[in-house]
Design an enzyme around this catalytic site. Structure first.
Site, PDB file in Angstrom:
ATOM      1  CB  THR A  16       4.106   0.429 -12.919  1.00  0.00           C
ATOM      2  OG1 THR A  16       2.635  -0.409 -12.904  1.00  0.00           O
ATOM      3  CG2 THR A  16       4.973   0.455 -11.632  1.00  0.00           C
ATOM      4  CD  GLU A  35       6.545  -6.499 -11.397  1.00  0.00           C
ATOM      5  OE1 GLU A  35       5.953  -6.278 -12.534  1.00  0.00           O
ATOM      6  OE2 GLU A  35       5.751  -6.411 -10.423  1.00  0.00           O
TER       7      GLU A  35
HETATM    8  N1  HSE Z   1       5.396  -0.603  -5.282  1.00  0.00           N
HETATM    9  C1  HSE Z   1       5.220  -0.215  -6.743  1.00  0.00           C
HETATM   10  C2  HSE Z   1       4.529   0.894  -7.024  1.00  0.00           C
HETATM   11  C3  HSE Z   1       4.029  -1.366  -7.303  1.00  0.00           C
HETATM   12  O1  HSE Z   1       3.775   1.532  -6.274  1.00  0.00           O
HETATM   13  O2  HSE Z   1       4.917   1.618  -7.930  1.00  0.00           O
HETATM   14  C4  HSE Z   1       3.646  -1.296  -8.756  1.00  0.00           C
HETATM   15  O3  HSE Z   1       2.536  -2.159  -8.788  1.00  0.00           O
END
Ligand code: HSE
Length: 307
Positions: free
Chosen positions: A181, A128
């Site tokens: 993201t 990630e």
């Molecule tokens: N929790 C993370 C976000 C997940 O919302 O940025 C990314 O898919």
């Protein structure tokens, strides 16, 4: 055994009331990853089908997680990885997580499972980090453990598995636009109001209780996001319309899947799930944006060995 193929599922993170904390594993969509033991030391991405992603192992989610695992071993061989990528990057349904989780589960299996699932989550978090700049755990945890998970702490890592009420279905609408993201995280405020934190914590607590009690009504009353959704929903065309149509058609809760643009709807039973999928598809067809919808149950096993 020198080669293994795994199905590595997509996931929904945040689930409205649990930003960076909650996640659930999906059943019908995921990447297919084949890992082969080779004489040469190191990790090599040999094939990448489906989407154009880096072949350099350090820059690839599946490669970076595998390299993190390899660092913990003293072995004189390596692994090559073929990725059949189904989960579209930038979709909000854990694309990097599915690759990051799949490679480490596969390698662990080839090695005779020396690492625990918790250690595999830790390695997958490095995937990630390579893909989106943050070592987030809320997608890789459900991808590896299955079901619903809660990140009690990312450092030191403490992950809890939560129960899955048996009649739950998830409808996903995936508008064919890409939201990175990293970008979606940057637009969020660094500070929030104490009153908002109180409301969101109350929803998170009642959400967990609802899963334990299979209390669908409480689940519905808990699936609210007053912190993140107001910012991110602006990036997703027609989010409010999709949410309204979902709720009108019986959804227990509808929100942004991970960092978007996918929108999830949680509902009780297949009949309601089909109705929601149909109605939001009819609506989205009237827009100029291409999209996919699908219905899935919660996958309670996580990454699955295929052969
Ligand atoms: N929790 C993370 C976000 C997940 O919302 O940025 C990314 O898919």
């Amino acid at each position: 055994m020198n080669q293994i193929k795994v199905f590595s599922p997509a996931t929904v993170a945040n689930l409205s009331c649990g930003y960076d904390i909650l996640g659930l594993c999906l059943e019908h969509i995921g990447d297919e990853i084949t890992v082969r033991k080779i004489k040469k030391k190191g990790i090599y991405i040999r094939k990448m089908k489906g989407f154009d992603l880096p072949l350099d192992a350090k820059k690839n989610a599946a490669g970076a997680s595998a390299l993190a695992l390899l660092k913990k071993l003293d072995i004189d061989f390596g692994f090559e990885i073929d990725i059949f990528k189904i989960v579209k990057p930038g979709s909000g349904i854990g694309s990097s997580a599915s690759s990051a989780a799949g490679s480490v589960v596969a390698i662990n299996h080839l090695l005779g499972n020396p690492f625990s699932k918790k250690q595999l989550i830790q390695f997958a978090m490095e995937g990630e980090r390579a893909a989106c700049g943050s070592a987030i755990a809320d997608n890789v945890s459900p991808a590896i453990l299955g079901g619903f998970t809660l990140v009690k702490s990312a450092n030191p890592l403490d992950i809890l598995s939560l129960p899955t009420p048996k009649d739950l279905f998830v409808v996903i609408l995936h508008p064919q636009i890409e939201i990175k993201t990293n970008d979606s995280r940057k637009i969020l405020p660094n500070k929030i109001l104490l009153t908002d934190s109180v409301k969101q914590s109350a929803n998170l607590g009642s959400f967990v209780s609802a899963l334990y009690e299979s209390d669908y009504d409480l689940l519905s009353r808990s699936l609210h996001d007053i912190i993140v959704e107001p910012y991110r929903s602006k990036l997703i065309p027609y989010f409010k319309d999709v949410k309204q149509i979902s709720i009108q058609n019986g959804s227990l809760g509808c929100g942004i899947s991970g960092s978007g643009p996918s929108i999830f709807s949680i509902c009780k039973g297949a009949v309601i799930a089909k109705k929601i999928a149909r109605e939001i598809s009819v609506f989205y067809d009237t827009t100029s944006i291409k999209f996919h919808t699908f219905i899935t149950k919660v996958n309670t096993t996580g990454v699955r060995i295929k052969q």
